[in-house]
Write an enzyme that holds these catalytic residues in place. Sequence first.
Site, short mmCIF file in Angstrom:
data_model
loop_
_atom_site.label_atom_id
_atom_site.label_comp_id
_atom_site.label_asym_id
_atom_site.label_seq_id
_atom_site.Cartn_x
_atom_site.Cartn_y
_atom_site.Cartn_z
N HIS A 75 0.83 -1.21 0.00
CA HIS A 75 0.00 0.00 0.00
C HIS A 75 0.86 1.25 0.00
CE1 HIS A 75 0.51 0.98 4.36
NE2 HIS A 75 0.55 -0.32 4.53
N ASP A 77 -0.69 4.28 0.90
CA ASP A 77 -1.28 5.26 1.82
C ASP A 77 -0.58 5.17 3.17
OD1 ASP A 77 -2.51 2.68 2.23
OD2 ASP A 77 -3.99 3.65 3.52
N ASP A 108 6.26 1.99 6.99
CA ASP A 108 4.94 1.36 6.72
C ASP A 108 4.28 2.07 5.55
OD1 ASP A 108 2.57 0.02 6.80
OD2 ASP A 108 1.91 0.85 8.70
N GLU A 142 -4.96 0.91 2.76
CA GLU A 142 -4.82 -0.24 3.66
C GLU A 142 -5.04 0.22 5.09
OE1 GLU A 142 -3.06 -3.01 6.48
OE2 GLU A 142 -2.39 -0.98 6.13
ZN LIG Z 1 1.16 -1.09 6.42
#
Ligand SMILES: [Zn+2]
Length: 392
Positions: A75, A77, A108, A142
């Site tokens: 992802h 986002d 992340d 996500e």
């Molecule tokens: Zn993540």
Amino acid sequence: MTEINFDPIKLTQSLVQCASVTPKDDGALQIVTKHLNEMGFNCYPLKFSGSNSYDVNNVFATIGNEGKHFAYAGHTDVVPVGNEDSWKFPPFSGTIDGDKLYGRGSEDMKSSVACFISATKRFVEKYKKIPGKLSFIITGDEERDSVNGTPKILEWASKKNYKFDHCLVGEPTSNKEVGDKIKIGRRGAISFYIQVKGIQGHTANAHLAENASHHLIKLLNNILDNPLDNGNENFLASSVQIATFDIGNPVPNIIPELAKATVNIRFNDMHSSDSLINWMEEKINNIFNNVKNASCQFTYDSTAESFLNQPGYMCDLIAKSVSDVTGKNSKPEHATDGGTSDARYIKNYCEVVELGIRNQSLHKVDEFVYTKDVIELEKIYFQILENYFHNR
Ligand SMILES: [Zn+2]
């Protein structure tokens, strides 16, 4: 206009510089698409709407023909930055300071997306053709609802007859060193919103009232005193947390009529949302069946079911690839801890395992990655591609 640059650190920086707080994209998917296009991927921008959620931009990209089909899922986002003033560097600057690259999404999981693109570039350059099929499943949501993202890309792909054999999700899973820990499943999550209604009264006339909070406390104590389980071979014990407790009574001389609480449960594969809803009903019945003047109701929000992929081909492939790169023989730890991830949707389509950078600062102020870890992760991803398509 973003330049094409396949260096994993440069690419991580460009992605971090997009302020893609869900569901905003701010150019992140365009960077992904541009780089994949450049390598000859067929890219399908997929915007999904509806299902009681906001619009989300996603990308599905694929290259190759006959043969086994490997997918990478990730992802672009990110979660909000919180208090921007608390950050050492502007959260979307992608500043490199010493051995660290800072920014929201660096861990992340933009570094992973960058690394897999870079690894693919090296792989395509070395072998010219992919003996099989390689696809990217990249979503712009996500972190929030996760409704118009991965599950809908998978539905779309399935309708177009794309069948995946194996999938790697790039969420940050590593612990002390890149590649020392992978995720083979995840816990489920459910929240219960409980409300107890009694009878309001003067605290001096308790016999004319019924204190809602006393009953709620009794219920919650009963829940906390009886753990759901002790965990098993693959999972930690399920965790029950009282996230809110709310009476909202502003004065000391009123017996409250209403008392509310939120109970959030992260559960292992010994439970399901349905079994926990029954469990909660039973708990409430046990406490309230013999109570005359108070009643208890609840609603719930079930976010994810727990799942486990029995260790198999993917775990072996990753273990071999990590040891090929690091020269160490120790097998990655198989884990199921942490929050939910989109692997919970992918597991319905093919074998899926998660491997990404070290999990240490995600969702925090001053989120960062070590640049040397980014380089290491790119090498491991390359090795996975090489072992998958050529050596096995
Ligand atoms: Zn993540």
